[in-house]
Design an enzyme around this catalytic site. Structure first.
Site, short mmCIF file in Angstrom:
data_model
loop_
_atom_site.label_atom_id
_atom_site.label_comp_id
_atom_site.label_asym_id
_atom_site.label_seq_id
_atom_site.Cartn_x
_atom_site.Cartn_y
_atom_site.Cartn_z
N GLY A 84 0.81 -0.45 -0.17
CA GLY A 84 -0.09 0.13 -0.34
C GLY A 84 0.99 1.07 0.18
O GLY A 84 1.73 1.48 0.13
N LYS A 85 0.54 2.42 -0.07
CA LYS A 85 0.98 4.23 0.24
C LYS A 85 -0.28 4.63 0.41
O LYS A 85 -1.47 4.66 -0.30
CB LYS A 85 1.47 3.75 -1.22
N GLY A 86 0.37 5.75 0.90
CA GLY A 86 -0.41 7.27 0.95
C GLY A 86 0.65 8.60 0.96
O GLY A 86 1.36 8.34 0.77
#
Ligand code: NAD
Length: 422
Positions: free
Chosen positions: A107-109
């Site tokens: 994931g990444k934000g």
């Protein structure tokens, strides 16, 4: 990492991904699922600024793949963050976790903000609002963020507190990279540099190279590069050249790395090190890449080794601590020159490995001394490197392609075993 650099780096990774998928004979359906993000969330966060005005900040979270476990990946605070970049980084994290075999997805934000323009109070409100707004996505078994460019342990502490307050219980495993006294793990600082040494040891064994007395050159003297230098020197290697944005510093007799680290901490750069330690100085920070040595460690930026300088590299092994430090065309030249490249998704995975070990400790409520954390990380990195070397030999491919083969195979198997819920 700028937007264009990330995307360039992502295109290179996609080419490797497609080649590995082809070698593994994956079906079109499998490839489609493994290439695309599972879920993309976008939000606009209204924040009350110190002067009473309200500003809206755009925020993202991408969960790329969760076949092998909860999504894992940092939250970036940067003015140039955009959805394409966050998607690219989430994709890469899926395969970074898979290549080292930790049971997590990718994931990444990000939030579009220059954090240096906000006060501490404004930053705290922004970090808390991000977590509150996206709280349904996160959870120790769902999605576990971490720090990235522009975020730090204090920000993770605020987010963990926000999530815990919402759920009315202490839930430290929702996020990693926290301060030590609220569930952070020992060993996080040195993890990327030390992880590179764990990989290098296996490759040196495989190649029949002695690390004691080997000559190393290191580009970049920040968190990752300076720790790599420290551990390489401790291993008995001679560090003959180092660099940062202020240039290249070298000595054939070897550089006193503890003194260089102390200098860098005191002056916030290596400027003046040539006088302090009687070294040669070249104002070109790229000179370090062509320095005669056995092991070269790019640990600064993307796109440093290019077609123009790849023929001049004198090392036998390149350990990619930075993300995307060479172009694929440069990688081809190095392959022809029989220079062994330990690829970034494996070589710098020490960081995400210790993040995983923080999550493990949080879930047990039992905290290990730093030595134990680093020993566990060593077991993980050692076995991952052996797997990649074996795959490279079996398929007669580079370690970069082999890393994708190992990683994709793991994600594909997990997806197949779980099946489609429909
Ligand atoms: P950092 O900001 O602490 O350090 C970067 C260093 O590179 C500094 O010494 C800077 O002076 C130097 N630098 C900048 N431009 C340069 C140039 N043109 N030539 C030579 N040196 C230059 O960053 P970091 O955390 O050490 O990260 C470095 C690289 O390692 C990045 O690609 C990062 O994504 C990767 N990485 C870091 C970690 C980690 O845990 N720190 C984990 C995985 C990957």
């Amino acid at each position: 990492m700028s937007h264009l650099e990330t995307l360039h780096f992502f295109e290179n990774a996609l080419l490797q991904f497609d080649e590995a998928a082809h070698i593994l004979n994956l079906s079109e359906n499998q490839v489609a699922v493994m290439r695309e993000p599972r879920r993309i969330t976008e939000a606009n966060l209204p924040i009350r600024m110190d002067d009473g005005s309200v500003q809206i900040f755009k925020a993202f979270r991408v969960q790329h793949n969760i076949a092998r476990g909860p999504a894992k990946g940092g939250i970036r605070f940067h003015q140039d963050v955009n959805l394409d970049e966050v998607k690219a980084l989430a994709f890469l994290t899926t395969y970074k976790c898979a290549v080292v075999g930790i049971p997590m997805g990718g994931g990444k934000g990000g939030i579009v903000v220059n954090p240096s323009t906000l006060s501490t109070n404004e930053l705290e409100r922004l970090a808390r609002r991000y977590m509150a707004e996206l709280a349904n996505l996160f959870g120790e078994n769902k999605d576990v963020p971490a720090p990235d460019v522009g975020t730090n342990p204090a920000n993770m502490g605020w987010m963990m507190d926000t999530y815990s307050m919402h759920n009315e219980e202490y839930l430290p495993a929702v996020i990693t990279g926290k301060p030590l006294n609220i569930g952070g793990s020992g060993g996080r600082d040195e993890a990327a540099g030390l992880g590179a040494l764990f990989c290098l040891r296996e490759v040196a064994k495989w190649e029949g190279i002695q690390l004691t007395g080997a000559r190393a050159a290191i580009q970049g003297f920040g968190n990752a590069g300076s720790w790599a230098a420290h551990f390489f020197a401790k291993e008995g290697m001679k560090i003959v050249a180092i660099s940062d944005i202020t240039g290249t510093y070298s000595s054939d007799a070897g550089i006193d790395i503890d003194a260089a680290r102390a200098h860098s901490a005191a002056h916030k750069s290596l400027a003046g090190l040539e006088k302090a330690l009687s070294l040669k100085h070249d104002s070109d920070p790229r000179k370090v890449l062509e320095y005669p040595c056995d092991i070269l460690v790019p640990a600064a930026l993307e796109n440093q080794i290019l077609v123009a300088n790849a023929p001049n590299i004198r090392a036998h092994i390149i350990a990619e601590v930075a993300n995307g430090p060479m172009t694929l065309a440069a990688h081809d030249i190095l392959r022809e020159r029989k220079i062994r490249v330990i690829p970034d998704i494996l070589c710098n995975a020490g960081g995400v490995t210790v993040s995983y070990l923080e999550w493990v400790q949080n879930r047990m409520g039992f905290y290990w001394p730093k030595e134990r954390v680093l020993n566990e990380a060593e077991l993980i990195m050692k076995s991952a490197t052996q797997n990649v070397l074996q795959a490279a030999t079996d398929h007669k491919v580079t370690m970069r392609l082999a890393a994708f083969i190992v990683a994709i195979q793991r994600v594909a198997h997990a997806a197949e075993m779980r099946g489609l819920y429909a």
